[in-house]
Design a protein around this motif. Structure first.
Motif, PDB file in Angstrom:
ATOM      1  N   ALA A   5     -40.609 -28.042  52.803  1.00  0.00           N
ATOM      2  CA  ALA A   5     -41.653 -29.073  52.912  1.00  0.00           C
ATOM      3  C   ALA A   5     -42.127 -29.177  54.354  1.00  0.00           C
ATOM      4  CB  ALA A   5     -41.126 -30.416  52.414  1.00  0.00           C
ATOM      5  N   TRP A   6     -41.200 -29.119  55.290  1.00  0.00           N
ATOM      6  CA  TRP A   6     -41.576 -29.196  56.698  1.00  0.00           C
ATOM      7  C   TRP A   6     -42.414 -27.985  57.098  1.00  0.00           C
ATOM      8  CZ3 TRP A   6     -40.902 -26.081  60.914  1.00  0.00           C
ATOM      9  CH2 TRP A   6     -41.254 -26.640  62.142  1.00  0.00           C
ATOM     10  N   LEU A   7     -42.006 -26.812  56.631  1.00  0.00           N
ATOM     11  CA  LEU A   7     -42.735 -25.593  56.943  1.00  0.00           C
ATOM     12  C   LEU A   7     -44.144 -25.638  56.354  1.00  0.00           C
ATOM     13  CD1 LEU A   7     -42.682 -22.814  58.268  1.00  0.00           C
ATOM     14  CD2 LEU A   7     -41.746 -21.901  56.130  1.00  0.00           C
ATOM     15  N   ALA A   8     -44.260 -26.110  55.132  1.00  0.00           N
ATOM     16  CA  ALA A   8     -45.576 -26.222  54.493  1.00  0.00           C
ATOM     17  C   ALA A   8     -46.468 -27.184  55.271  1.00  0.00           C
ATOM     18  CB  ALA A   8     -45.428 -26.678  53.049  1.00  0.00           C
ATOM     19  N   SER A   9     -45.898 -28.299  55.719  1.00  0.00           N
ATOM     20  CA  SER A   9     -46.679 -29.266  56.512  1.00  0.00           C
ATOM     21  C   SER A   9     -47.105 -28.671  57.846  1.00  0.00           C
ATOM     22  CB  SER A   9     -45.870 -30.541  56.746  1.00  0.00           C
ATOM     23  OG  SER A   9     -45.622 -31.207  55.545  1.00  0.00           O
ATOM     24  N   ALA A  10     -46.203 -27.938  58.478  1.00  0.00           N
ATOM     25  CA  ALA A  10     -46.517 -27.330  59.770  1.00  0.00           C
ATOM     26  C   ALA A  10     -47.623 -26.291  59.624  1.00  0.00           C
ATOM     27  CB  ALA A  10     -45.258 -26.698  60.373  1.00  0.00           C
ATOM     28  N   VAL A  11     -47.529 -25.469  58.591  1.00  0.00           N
ATOM     29  CA  VAL A  11     -48.555 -24.449  58.380  1.00  0.00           C
ATOM     30  C   VAL A  11     -49.889 -25.110  58.036  1.00  0.00           C
ATOM     31  CG1 VAL A  11     -49.267 -22.546  56.865  1.00  0.00           C
ATOM     32  CG2 VAL A  11     -46.951 -22.599  57.795  1.00  0.00           C
ATOM     33  N   ASP A  12     -49.858 -26.176  57.239  1.00  0.00           N
ATOM     34  CA  ASP A  12     -51.093 -26.895  56.917  1.00  0.00           C
ATOM     35  C   ASP A  12     -51.754 -27.436  58.183  1.00  0.00           C
ATOM     36  OD1 ASP A  12     -52.991 -28.025  54.992  1.00  0.00           O
ATOM     37  OD2 ASP A  12     -52.155 -29.963  55.616  1.00  0.00           O
ATOM     38  N   LEU A  13     -50.950 -27.965  59.091  1.00  0.00           N
ATOM     39  CA  LEU A  13     -51.491 -28.453  60.363  1.00  0.00           C
ATOM     40  C   LEU A  13     -52.086 -27.296  61.167  1.00  0.00           C
ATOM     41  CD1 LEU A  13     -51.913 -30.703  62.452  1.00  0.00           C
ATOM     42  CD2 LEU A  13     -49.618 -30.169  63.316  1.00  0.00           C
ATOM     43  N   LEU A  14     -51.386 -26.179  61.219  1.00  0.00           N
ATOM     44  CA  LEU A  14     -51.894 -25.009  61.939  1.00  0.00           C
ATOM     45  C   LEU A  14     -53.205 -24.516  61.339  1.00  0.00           C
ATOM     46  CD1 LEU A  14     -48.606 -22.985  62.528  1.00  0.00           C
ATOM     47  CD2 LEU A  14     -49.965 -24.197  64.245  1.00  0.00           C
ATOM     48  N   VAL A  15     -53.287 -24.514  60.018  1.00  0.00           N
ATOM     49  CA  VAL A  15     -54.524 -24.095  59.347  1.00  0.00           C
ATOM     50  C   VAL A  15     -55.678 -24.978  59.783  1.00  0.00           C
ATOM     51  CG1 VAL A  15     -55.694 -24.031  57.106  1.00  0.00           C
ATOM     52  CG2 VAL A  15     -53.432 -23.000  57.358  1.00  0.00           C
ATOM     53  N   ARG A  16     -55.448 -26.275  59.798  1.00  0.00           N
ATOM     54  CA  ARG A  16     -56.507 -27.213  60.189  1.00  0.00           C
ATOM     55  C   ARG A  16     -56.926 -27.011  61.648  1.00  0.00           C
ATOM     56  NH1 ARG A  16     -57.024 -31.350  56.263  1.00  0.00           N
ATOM     57  NH2 ARG A  16     -55.312 -31.290  54.768  1.00  0.00           N
ATOM     58  N   VAL A  17     -55.953 -26.764  62.514  1.00  0.00           N
ATOM     59  CA  VAL A  17     -56.250 -26.556  63.934  1.00  0.00           C
ATOM     60  C   VAL A  17     -57.068 -25.271  64.121  1.00  0.00           C
ATOM     61  CG1 VAL A  17     -55.207 -26.011  66.180  1.00  0.00           C
ATOM     62  CG2 VAL A  17     -54.302 -27.888  64.801  1.00  0.00           C
ATOM     63  N   VAL A  18     -56.654 -24.200  63.457  1.00  0.00           N
ATOM     64  CA  VAL A  18     -57.368 -22.930  63.602  1.00  0.00           C
ATOM     65  C   VAL A  18     -58.764 -23.028  62.989  1.00  0.00           C
ATOM     66  CG1 VAL A  18     -57.338 -20.476  62.984  1.00  0.00           C
ATOM     67  CG2 VAL A  18     -55.251 -21.584  63.765  1.00  0.00           C
ATOM     68  N   GLU A  19     -58.887 -23.688  61.825  1.00  0.00           N
ATOM     69  CA  GLU A  19     -60.209 -23.896  61.227  1.00  0.00           C
ATOM     70  C   GLU A  19     -61.110 -24.699  62.151  1.00  0.00           C
ATOM     71  OE1 GLU A  19     -59.540 -25.816  57.465  1.00  0.00           O
ATOM     72  OE2 GLU A  19     -59.712 -23.934  56.371  1.00  0.00           O
ATOM     73  N   ALA A  20     -60.549 -25.762  62.720  1.00  0.00           N
ATOM     74  CA  ALA A  20     -61.326 -26.586  63.646  1.00  0.00           C
ATOM     75  C   ALA A  20     -61.739 -25.771  64.869  1.00  0.00           C
ATOM     76  CB  ALA A  20     -60.523 -27.816  64.071  1.00  0.00           C
ATOM     77  N   GLY A  21     -60.827 -24.930  65.358  1.00  0.00           N
ATOM     78  CA  GLY A  21     -61.162 -24.064  66.490  1.00  0.00           C
ATOM     79  C   GLY A  21     -62.331 -23.150  66.166  1.00  0.00           C
ATOM     80  N   GLY A  22     -62.318 -22.554  64.988  1.00  0.00           N
ATOM     81  CA  GLY A  22     -63.425 -21.696  64.575  1.00  0.00           C
ATOM     82  C   GLY A  22     -64.731 -22.464  64.470  1.00  0.00           C
ATOM     83  N   ALA A  23     -64.648 -23.661  63.905  1.00  0.00           N
ATOM     84  CA  ALA A  23     -65.860 -24.483  63.769  1.00  0.00           C
ATOM     85  C   ALA A  23     -66.405 -24.889  65.139  1.00  0.00           C
ATOM     86  CB  ALA A  23     -65.560 -25.728  62.927  1.00  0.00           C
ATOM     87  N   VAL A  24     -65.502 -25.235  66.061  1.00  0.00           N
ATOM     88  CA  VAL A  24     -65.935 -25.622  67.408  1.00  0.00           C
ATOM     89  C   VAL A  24     -66.585 -24.429  68.117  1.00  0.00           C
ATOM     90  CG1 VAL A  24     -65.066 -26.273  69.707  1.00  0.00           C
ATOM     91  CG2 VAL A  24     -64.314 -27.535  67.682  1.00  0.00           C
TER      92      VAL A  24
END
Length: 121
Positions: A5-24
């Motif tokens: 569960a912790w790993l899934a949450s961490a990866v979900d956060l990373l996905v959001r950060v990388v997506e946001a980086g691409g959008a920026v």
């Protein structure tokens, strides 16, 4: 169980950060290109002056697409289903094709600028 569960949450956060980086990156490129376009449109009003602007925007778009693809890959990093793998393959194919044609156009435009002796951004 806690570890997964912790790993899934961490990866979900990373996905959001990388997506946001691409959008920026894409948004920044669009703002910069629009500003340069406005200046060139007022000063020169020649279509040749827009080619370097397109090249600059193309580089931002290519980089932003790479970030978006990276976020898609991260999204399927933890126990992907067959459906998620299929969706990733389709998205990767589309984004790779977009990036290929964008890179090819950038190369052609750069060669055209070199032939004319115009400065390349």
């Amino acid at each position: 169980m806690f570890g997964e569960a912790w790993l899934a949450s961490a990866v979900d956060l990373l996905v959001r950060v990388v997506e946001a980086g691409g959008a920026v990156i894409i948004f920044t490129g669009a703002v910069v290109a629009f500003g340069r376009f406005a200046v060139a449109a007022v000063r020169t009003r020649r279509t040749e002056s827009f080619t370097p602007i397109r090249l600059g925007l193309g580089r931002f778009l290519a980089l932003g697409l790479e970030f978006q693809l990276a976020s898609d890959i991260l999204r399927t990093a933890i126990a992907p289903t067959l459906r998620e793998i299929g969706e990733l393959a389709a998205i990767a194919a589309i984004r790779t094709a977009l990036n290929y044609f964008l890179s090819r156009e950038i190369k052609e435009e750069r060669a055209e600028l070199d032939r004319r002796g115009a400065p390349v951004p």
